[in-house]
Design a protein around this motif. Structure first.
Motif, PDB file in Angstrom:
ATOM      1  N   GLU A  85      62.848  23.834  68.423  1.00 30.60           N
ATOM      2  CA  GLU A  85      61.789  22.833  68.567  1.00 30.60           C
ATOM      3  C   GLU A  85      61.451  22.576  70.032  1.00 30.60           C
ATOM      4  O   GLU A  85      60.278  22.467  70.393  1.00 30.60           O
ATOM      5  N   ARG A  86      62.435  22.465  70.887  1.00 26.92           N
ATOM      6  CA  ARG A  86      62.163  22.256  72.308  1.00 26.92           C
ATOM      7  C   ARG A  86      61.500  23.495  72.911  1.00 26.92           C
ATOM      8  O   ARG A  86      60.588  23.387  73.736  1.00 26.92           O
ATOM      9  N   ASP A  98      71.178  17.007  72.404  1.00 30.82           N
ATOM     10  CA  ASP A  98      70.276  17.940  73.071  1.00 30.82           C
ATOM     11  C   ASP A  98      71.007  19.136  73.647  1.00 30.82           C
ATOM     12  O   ASP A  98      70.397  20.129  74.032  1.00 30.82           O
ATOM     13  N   LEU A 146      70.898  23.431  71.561  1.00 30.98           N
ATOM     14  CA  LEU A 146      69.489  23.787  71.676  1.00 30.98           C
ATOM     15  C   LEU A 146      68.978  24.393  70.371  1.00 30.98           C
ATOM     16  O   LEU A 146      69.649  25.211  69.751  1.00 30.98           O
ATOM     17  N   ALA A 204      58.282  29.533  69.983  1.00 29.03           N
ATOM     18  CA  ALA A 204      59.582  29.429  70.633  1.00 29.03           C
ATOM     19  C   ALA A 204      60.003  30.768  71.225  1.00 29.03           C
ATOM     20  O   ALA A 204      60.616  30.817  72.301  1.00 29.03           O
ATOM     21  N   ARG A 250      67.001  22.698  63.529  1.00 29.20           N
ATOM     22  CA  ARG A 250      67.839  21.516  63.765  1.00 29.20           C
ATOM     23  C   ARG A 250      68.799  21.258  62.606  1.00 29.20           C
ATOM     24  O   ARG A 250      69.920  20.798  62.804  1.00 29.20           O
ATOM     25  N   PHE A 287      57.769  23.623  71.999  1.00 30.02           N
ATOM     26  CA  PHE A 287      56.951  22.730  72.824  1.00 30.02           C
ATOM     27  C   PHE A 287      56.480  23.452  74.086  1.00 30.02           C
ATOM     28  O   PHE A 287      55.313  23.347  74.490  1.00 30.02           O
TER      29      PHE A 287
END
Length: 463
Positions: A189-190, A183, A186, A268, A169, A193
């Motif tokens: 981190e997403r 958002d 990208l 990830a 990020r 998850f």
């Protein structure tokens, strides 16, 4: 004349300056360097050519001779080719010329220079090297060693997902300004998850399908060992994921924060594999992770119960009617050191045959059922005097009951035979022998009734 990189001259715009028509004194391939030039009639020696560089009289420098030895010629050509390749290596250069120049330089440099080689040998003799020689830097060698036994890394075909896997990020937030991150940009981190969930699911299925007889608490412990950050971080480092991460942060490489980042990149990447190929991505990730975990899963050892039927065997030795075996928790449950596995402690106690709460054995297990089986196996293995006495009493009782049953069956058979026999009219069917058999049968029934009554009285007294 345009100036080139490296301070060299233009080899193409001024090539005529080196044409032999303008350099009448320049030695050719058939001239003095090879010993076939014209000689001075006065001294019989080859004439010296100045090559257009007339040395001033009275100068302190050594006179220039137009002849070069073979070794000097080779070294000089290599040096000139080095300068040529360096100056002409640019986007608009002629690739064929560069290729042939580089190949010629390689062939010339392949032969050892006798002067430098002699100096190298003298150095090795006078100042020998003491440090071990390595072909690659230590950090490269370490990474190669870590990755040599790993399966090939599945590629992520979608470029934007691949970039997101290796983007932190801090790389997206522009100049540290708040509110500049969205958002739509990208980052990993997403994806981490989602990848965390995929990894846990794949690990659960791998253990569930390969260890069908292992209890759930132990499977949970093994799964945690497969998906813990330290394990995923090792894979991430081995594949060089950290070298590809784009970020603007300064991390301490020994801190927990950095170790979590390293593991998160791996999670990830797993999500990236699945998302980039919706049809086959999950199966690719499943095969890859299972191969990564194979060595570790082979090291898992399930705890084997010595005798899963030990409780039934112990009961067959001593239990009858009001005789009972009781399994009790002898001390509170604990968690095994270094894991979250539960451990229960159970004991087996005998009541009957003249004993009250008599201990026979103890055992432990990951649940009460396994611990009870272990306690029964321990009691059979110990074979204490109490167990032997109880087993002997049961064996005697069983023998007496079998004898009484056989007698009763014989009497019943005799009675049936007497009834079926045809006798003369008016004959008395009952005999003294049949009366005795009836009395014996009644006595057995009365004994059974008496035992049941005593058992009932004992229960009411305890209550």
């Amino acid at each position: 004349m345009s100036q080139k990189r490296g301070g060299a001259f233009n080899h193409y715009d001024n090539r005529d300056r080196f044409d032999k028509r303008y350099r009448p004194n320049q030695p050719t391939h058939n001239a003095a360097p090879y010993g076939h030039g014209s000689r001075d009639p006065r001294h019989g020696q080859p004439q010296q050519r100045s090559n257009g560089h007339q040395q001033s009289r009275g100068g302190s420098g050594a006179p220039y001779h137009g002849e070069l030895s073979r070794d000097e010629m080779q070294t000089g050509l290599v040096a000139l080719l080095d300068r040529f390749v360096a100056s002409e290596t640019r986007s608009d250069a002629d690739r064929d010329i560069l290729h042939h120049a580089s190949e010629l330089r390689r062939l010339l440099a392949r032969e050892e220079n006798p002067n430098s080689a002699a100096a190298q040998r003298h150095l090795d003799e006078k100042r020998p090297s003491t440090a071990p020689k390595t072909a690659v830097p230590p950090y490269v060698y370490r990474k190669v060693q870590e990755a040599k036994d790993l399966p090939p890394l599945p590629p992520i075909s979608e470029a934007h997902i691949h970039d997101a896997v290796f983007t932190h990020r801090s790389y997206i937030v522009r100049n540290g300004e708040k509110g500049t991150y969205t958002d739509l940009d990208l980052d990993y981190e997403r994806l981490e998850f989602l990848g965390d969930a995929y990894i846990e699911l794949i690990a659960s299925h791998a253990l569930y399908s390969r260890f069908p007889h292992v209890d759930v608490p132990q499977l949970c412990s093994w799964r945690e060992r497969l998906v813990e950050n330290s394990m995923l971080g090792k894979f991430s480092e081995a594949y060089g994921f950290t070298d590809r991460l784009r970020h603007h942060n300064q991390w301490d490489r020994s801190s927990k924060a950095w170790k979590k980042v390293v593991a998160d990149i791996f999670e990830a990447y797993v999500a990236g594999i699945v998302l980039a190929d919706p049809e086959n991505g999950y199966h690719i990730a499943d095969k890859w992770l299972t191969e990564l975990w194979a060595t570790q899963m082979l090291s898992f050892k399930e705890k084997i119960i010595e005798d899963p039927h030990a409780k039934n065997k112990l009961a067959a030795l001593v239990v009858v009617n009001d005789i009972k075996l009781e399994y009790r928790e002898e001390r509170p449950m604990i968690y095994e050191q270094g894991s979250n596995l539960q451990k229960y402690f159970m004991g087996v106690y005998l009541t009957g045959w003249g004993y009250q709460d008599e201990w026979l054995g103890s055992g432990e297990g990951q649940n009460k059922a396994n611990a009870s089986s272990a306690a029964a196996a321990d009691a059979i293995k110990k074979n204490s005097s109490v167990l032997q006495d109880a087993a002997s009493k049961k064996a005697d009782l069983v023998a007496k009951r079998r004898e009484a049953k056989a007698t009763a069956e014989a009497e019943a058979a005799a009675t049936a035979a007497a009834k079926d026999s045809t006798e003369e009219p008016g004959a008395q069917p009952a005999t003294e022998e049949s009366k005795e058999m009836k009395r014996a049968r009644d006595a057995v029934e009365a004994d059974e009734i008496s035992k049941k009554k005593r058992k009932k009285d004992n229960k009411e007294g305890k209550a």
